[in-house]
Design a protein around this motif. Sequence first.
Motif, short mmCIF file in Angstrom:
data_model
loop_
_atom_site.label_atom_id
_atom_site.label_comp_id
_atom_site.label_asym_id
_atom_site.label_seq_id
_atom_site.Cartn_x
_atom_site.Cartn_y
_atom_site.Cartn_z
N SER A 140 -14.49 -8.24 43.51
CA SER A 140 -15.85 -8.96 43.94
C SER A 140 -16.11 -8.93 45.57
O SER A 140 -16.81 -8.64 46.11
N ASP B 223 -6.48 -13.88 42.13
CA ASP B 223 -7.63 -13.56 41.10
C ASP B 223 -8.20 -12.35 41.05
O ASP B 223 -8.99 -12.10 41.83
N SER C 16 -10.60 -10.56 39.56
CA SER C 16 -12.21 -10.72 39.56
C SER C 16 -12.43 -10.87 40.78
O SER C 16 -13.53 -10.00 41.20
N LYS C 17 -12.19 -11.96 41.42
CA LYS C 17 -12.56 -12.60 42.74
C LYS C 17 -12.43 -11.35 43.70
O LYS C 17 -13.09 -11.29 44.88
N LEU D 189 -7.55 -5.44 36.11
CA LEU D 189 -8.02 -6.72 35.40
C LEU D 189 -6.93 -7.04 34.16
O LEU D 189 -7.07 -7.92 33.46
#
Length: 356
Positions: free
Chosen positions: A155, A149, A151-152, A57
Motif C-alpha cells: 500500500s 507487513d 499488505s502495508k 502476500l
Amino acid sequence: MGDTLKKSNNVEKFDIILVGYGIAARCLLREFAKSDYFSKKKILVVYNDDVFPPCSLNTTSIVCRSGVQKGISDLGDFIFDSYEEAISFYESHPECHEQGLQHSLTDQSPKGREDFIRRFGHCDSLNTLGDLSLSESFEGVSFKAYFIDPSKCLSALEQAYIEKLDVTIKKLTCREVLKKEGHLQLDCGCESFVTNKVIIASGAYSKFFQNNLKQESLTKSKFVSGSYIVFDDCDFGNKSFVLANRHYNLIYRRRSRQIMIGGSTVKEDLLCASVSELKSQYNFFRDLLKGDLVLPAFESGTIKTGLRHKGQKRRPFFGELEKGPFGNIYSMTGLYKNGFTFPFLGAKAISKLIQE
C-alpha cells in the motif's frame, strides 16, 4: 517506431505494459514516478492474483542482512546494495515494519559449527528471545531484522506513484507475449493490448513466458515452494524475534501477536505444503525451547504457501530479455529469498535501461 504509440481501432495501445502487481511491479512504478520521462507515458498493469497467488502476500517477509558484506561475491554485493536501498524506504515508512533480532543457531555437529564460525566469524551464547529469558542458552549470532507487513508495504509503495503516473490496472490473466512486426501484443484472452515495451515482474510465474522468450535467466530458473504455519493470538513478550535454524525459522511478530514456523520445502515446484515437514520443524522448535516458549497445538495453526523464483546460482535478473523490431522486453526475476529487498535495486536498473 516511436516511444509513444498511436490509438488503434482493434486493440488499446500503451507505452509500457507491466505484467504482475506484487512488490516487484510496485517498486518499478515507484521508481518511474521519480522521473519526468515516465510522467506522460501511458502504462498498463495486468495481473490476476486468483490464478497466480502472489508470493508478496504469502511469505514470512523478514529482512535481515545476516552479516553479508560487500566485495566477497557478486551475489553478496546484490544482497548488500539492495538491503541498503530497501531499508531507506522502510525507515521512512514505520507503518510497514517493526524491528527485532534474528538469532541464527549454530549447527550441532562439529563440522557444522566450524562452517558456521567460518561464515560469521564467531558465535555467541544466546540466552534471551526478545524479552524472554531462556533456561538453557544456545550458540549462535544475532542480527538486526525488519519484520515487514506485506499488505502495508504494498500500500505504501502504491501511494508513491498512484497520483503521479498515468496507470491503468486490470485484473486479467496474461496468456502470452506475442512478438509482431513493429510491436508487442499481450494476449489476455478476452482482451489484447499493444505496446513496444513489456516488463515481466510476475515472480515465479515469469517462467510461464519462457517458451517464446528464450533467455537464460528464465530457462535456468526454477520454482521454490515456501510453506509456513501461522498461530494467532500469541503473547511472547514485547519484542519481535526470529530463531533461525538453517532453512527454516520460528518468528514472533509482536505487533500482530503471531508465531510463524516454516521455510523452504522439499516440493520445489508445487503450490502446496508438506504438512509432515512443517510438523517436523514445529517439533524441533518445541523441543529446543523446553517449555520456555509453549507453542499452541499444531492443529490450531493455519498453513500458507508461496512460490518463489530462484535464479541461476541464486542470482536475480534485472534487465532486458529481448530486443527487436517488435520493441523491448524487460524482466525482474529470481528474487527468491530477497523478495523484499531485491526489487528496490532492480527497479533502478530497469528504469535506467528504459530511459537510455
